[in-house]
Design a protein around this motif. Structure first.
Motif, PDB file in Angstrom:
ATOM      1  N   ASP A  72       4.681  14.571 -10.522  1.00 22.02           N
ATOM      2  CA  ASP A  72       5.350  14.306 -11.790  1.00 22.02           C
ATOM      3  C   ASP A  72       5.149  15.453 -12.775  1.00 22.02           C
ATOM      4  N   LYS A 143       4.793   6.156  -5.136  1.00 24.25           N
ATOM      5  CA  LYS A 143       4.867   6.822  -6.435  1.00 24.25           C
ATOM      6  C   LYS A 143       5.450   5.898  -7.500  1.00 24.25           C
ATOM      7  N   ALA A 144       6.478   5.134  -7.119  1.00 20.86           N
ATOM      8  CA  ALA A 144       7.105   4.242  -8.087  1.00 20.86           C
ATOM      9  C   ALA A 144       6.103   3.224  -8.613  1.00 20.86           C
ATOM     10  N   SER A 145       5.262   2.689  -7.727  1.00 18.98           N
ATOM     11  CA  SER A 145       4.278   1.704  -8.161  1.00 18.98           C
ATOM     12  C   SER A 145       3.162   2.362  -8.979  1.00 18.98           C
ATOM     13  N   LEU A 147       3.432   4.757 -11.094  1.00 12.10           N
ATOM     14  CA  LEU A 147       3.882   4.962 -12.468  1.00 12.10           C
ATOM     15  C   LEU A 147       3.917   3.671 -13.271  1.00 12.10           C
ATOM     16  N   THR A 148       3.925   2.529 -12.590  1.00  5.44           N
ATOM     17  CA  THR A 148       3.924   1.245 -13.299  1.00  5.44           C
ATOM     18  C   THR A 148       2.517   0.762 -13.598  1.00  5.44           C
ATOM     19  N   GLY A 149       1.504   1.471 -13.084  1.00  5.31           N
ATOM     20  CA  GLY A 149       0.126   1.074 -13.305  1.00  5.31           C
ATOM     21  C   GLY A 149      -0.385   0.054 -12.306  1.00  5.31           C
ATOM     22  N   ASN A 150       0.412  -0.281 -11.281  1.00  4.31           N
ATOM     23  CA  ASN A 150       0.005  -1.233 -10.254  1.00  4.31           C
ATOM     24  C   ASN A 150       0.250  -0.608  -8.881  1.00  4.31           C
ATOM     25  N   GLN A 152       0.742   0.400  -5.213  1.00  5.93           N
ATOM     26  CA  GLN A 152       0.875  -0.281  -3.927  1.00  5.93           C
ATOM     27  C   GLN A 152       0.394   0.673  -2.837  1.00  5.93           C
TER      28      GLN A 152
END
Length: 416
Positions: A72, A143-145, A147-150, A152
């Motif tokens: 990022d 990566k998507a998870s 950035l959400t703070g959770n 996977q």
């Protein structure tokens, strides 16, 4: 040896069928063959030391720095112990900017990290210097998870098919340790740390969760311990880092290889101008600028702080963007309006003119036959540019122009 025999046989067959010539195709090498059209991996190089142009101490919180990764647009490192954090460090001086915490996972020794477009991979396959670990694995993090703070997280478990004995050996007495890997478009690739033979073996793994037997591809006698790896997919270059038994750090440049056998092409090992440093992490910043870190060590009577380094490999990797040839035919010489790019005069003496360029900023680089960059300029094109030639620059050169579209134009020039 078997792979070498196969390669020689293929080169012989190709020589008869397609008039191909196998040999060293790198102009920087001692044994460069300008007639060679197929790189057979035989290039040898003069002893070289590359010195970082910047070094700075790292905070004590990351004394165990072991891997580096750009994610990022930010540079991260991690420790090689039970610390479950990725630390964002500033690219200017290495100070800690932020951190990401991973919860709900157990790991023993994360020694390296890499990424692809969807995932970050953390390699928990280190601390195996006695060859007894049976829980080698790589953690895959969405990566998507993240950035959400959770985050996977799932796991890729593996073993080495050649390792059948897991009884404890002496410390630093196995060839099945590993601290370096990369993620490419299709697979994960491990570079082992061979304590006994001082070499490295290349293994591949799938990128999906599961339990696998790693596939051995090839090996190379690096004469040292490999501790980190980074991959530049745009340039198809791999750079390894490591150190000798006397803690003399080095980098290994791998390029112009066939497929994903990274040891089949050019293999250039260079010492780093850092004495007694246990270099562990490496990441590519832009195409030729690299970041490295070494961990804190106390050994004998010496104490070396954890440090952050910047290394410029432009002079050693730049020419590998193009395939050496002896023609004066340009590659990618047709631009958007269909006009042909023209370079004249050739031979040239004081200046060259390039016509038929699209409008916009172009980057022009002149490289000599030894692979050294002798001139680089950023110019604005209104369809034509004029570039002066240094009077001391003589002989056969390669002109490379990166067009505003990102396409590359290459031309052989004779300067006299």
């Amino acid at each position: 040896m078997k792979r070498l025999v196969v390669l020689i046989t293929l080169c012989t067959i190709m020589g008869y069928t397609k008039a191909q010539v196998c040999g060293c195709t790198d102009p920087r090498a001692n044994n460069y063959n300008p007639q060679a059209t197929v790189n057979d991996g035989s290039c040898t190089y003069a002893s070289t030391t590359a010195s970082p142009y910047y070094s700075n101490n790292l905070p004590t919180r990351i004394n165990g720095t072991s891997g580096l990764i750009f994610f990022d647009g930010k540079l991260y490192t991690h420790n090689d112990h039970s610390d479950k954090k990725l630390y964002q460090i500033d690219t200017a001086d290495g100070h800690i900017v932020d951190s990401i915490v991973f919860t709900g996972i157990a790991h023993q020794d994360v020694e390296d990290c890499d990424q692809d477009s969807l995932y970050i991979y953390l390699g928990d396959h280190g601390n195996n210097n006695s060859g007894i670990r049976t829980n080698l694995h790589i953690l895959r993090i969405s990566k998507a998870s993240l950035l959400t703070g959770n985050p996977q997280i799932d796991t890729i478990w593996f073993s080495y098919p050649e390792q059948t004995d897991f009884s404890s050996s002496s410390s630093n007495g196995t060839d099945f340790d590993c601290e370096a890997f990369i993620a490419t478009e299709d697979s994960l690739y491990l570079f082992t740390k061979q304590w006994n033979s001082q070499g490295t073996a290349l293994y591949s793994l799938p990128k999906t969760p599961g339990t696998y037997s790693a596939r051995r591809i090839s090996n190379w006698n690096v004469n040292g311990l490999v501790t980190g790896a980074t991959y530049n997919p745009r340039k198809k270059q791999v750079v390894l880092c490591g150190y000798s038994s006397l803690l003399q750090p080095f980098v290994v440049l791998l390029y112009d290889y066939a497929g994903n056998d990274f040891f089949s092409g050019n293999k250039r090992k260079m010492s780093l101008g850092l004495a007694f440093h246990q270099v562990e992490g490496i990441a590519v910043g832009d195409d030729y600028k690299y970041y490295l870190t070494n961990e804190y060590i106390t050994k004998y009577v010496a104490t070396i702080n954890a440090k952050f380094h910047k290394l410029d490999l432009t002079d050693y990797l730049y020419v590998s963007d193009s395939t050496p040839d002896t023609s004066t035919v340009a590659l990618h010489s047709v631009v958007g309006d269909g006009s042909e790019i023209m370079v004249y005069p050739n031979p040239a003496k004081e200046k060259i003119t390039v016509e038929g360029l699209p409008q916009g900023q172009v980057e022009c680089t002149l490289t000599n036959a030894k692979g050294s960059v002798v001139m680089r300029r950023i110019l604005y094109s209104d369809g034509k540019i004029v570039m002066p030639i240094n009077r001391k620059t003589r002989g056969t050169h390669t002109l490379k122009i990166i067009l505003p579209t990102g396409k590359e134009f290459l031309k052989k020039l004779i300067l006299n």
